[in-house]
Design a protein around this motif. Structure first.
Motif, short mmCIF file in Angstrom:
data_model
loop_
_atom_site.label_atom_id
_atom_site.label_comp_id
_atom_site.label_asym_id
_atom_site.label_seq_id
_atom_site.Cartn_x
_atom_site.Cartn_y
_atom_site.Cartn_z
N VAL A 12 -57.58 -22.73 23.88
CA VAL A 12 -56.28 -23.55 24.14
C VAL A 12 -55.38 -22.37 24.32
O VAL A 12 -55.54 -21.22 23.94
N GLN A 13 -54.46 -22.69 25.37
CA GLN A 13 -53.20 -21.84 25.65
C GLN A 13 -52.15 -21.98 24.44
O GLN A 13 -52.04 -22.97 23.94
N ALA A 14 -51.48 -20.95 24.41
CA ALA A 14 -50.64 -20.61 23.42
C ALA A 14 -49.63 -21.88 23.75
O ALA A 14 -49.10 -22.23 24.98
N GLY A 15 -48.96 -22.36 22.63
CA GLY A 15 -48.11 -23.42 22.88
C GLY A 15 -48.91 -25.08 22.70
O GLY A 15 -48.18 -26.00 22.67
N ARG A 88 -51.00 -17.13 19.64
CA ARG A 88 -52.16 -16.16 19.70
C ARG A 88 -52.79 -15.69 18.13
O ARG A 88 -53.81 -15.41 18.10
N GLU A 89 -51.84 -15.57 17.45
CA GLU A 89 -52.10 -15.14 16.33
C GLU A 89 -52.93 -16.20 15.22
O GLU A 89 -53.46 -15.95 14.05
N THR A 121 -59.70 -20.26 19.38
CA THR A 121 -59.12 -19.07 20.37
C THR A 121 -57.90 -19.51 21.09
O THR A 121 -57.90 -20.45 21.83
N VAL A 122 -56.77 -18.78 20.93
CA VAL A 122 -55.34 -19.08 21.81
C VAL A 122 -55.31 -17.90 22.50
O VAL A 122 -54.98 -16.68 22.16
N SER A 123 -55.14 -18.43 23.85
CA SER A 123 -54.60 -17.35 24.88
C SER A 123 -53.35 -17.44 25.26
O SER A 123 -52.60 -18.50 25.09
N SER A 124 -52.84 -16.40 25.57
CA SER A 124 -51.41 -16.31 26.10
C SER A 124 -51.27 -16.55 27.63
O SER A 124 -52.17 -16.87 28.35
#
Length: 124
Positions: A12-15, A88-89, A121-124
């Protein structure tokens, strides 16, 4: 004893948001306190949230307070972790855990039963 299976992880994207599920089998989840933990690469597993067996009490780690919500539906034998405003953290393997003798446990050794984990997993 109870078996736990997590699902709902992914990229998933950040936010963004994700909802993790923890499905129980073998015994009714309603007799167990439930906790969610996570382990990031190279780090120790950390507690993030707990819910009492009736769902009337919850606790959160400071790192997720206000962004994550733990809940449960005992009729469905499932606990949930709603994760909003992901960062992301927050990237880690997420685990649910259960124990009949804990109400709002925050330590690994308070929980007897564990799921296999689901990757977030969080991507920026």
């Amino acid at each position: 004893q109870v078996q736990l299976v997590e699902s709902g992880g992914g990229l998933v994207q950040a936010g963004g948001s994700l909802r993790l599920s923890c499905a129980a089998s073998g015994r009714a989840l309603r007799v167990y306190g439930v906790g969610w933990f996570r382990q990031a690469p190279g780090k120790e597993r950390e507690w993030i949230a707990s819910i009492s067996w009736r769902g009337d009490s919850t606790m959160y780690a400071d790192s997720v307070k206000g962004r994550f919500t733990i809940s449960r539906d005992n009729a469905k034998n499932t606990a949930y972790l709603q994760m909003n405003s992901l960062e992301r953290e927050d990237t880690a393997v997420y685990y649910c855990a259960a124990d009949a003798n804990v109400r709002l446990g925050t330590r690994d050794d308070e929980y007897k039963y564990w799921g296999q984990g689901t990757q977030v997993t969080v991507s920026s």
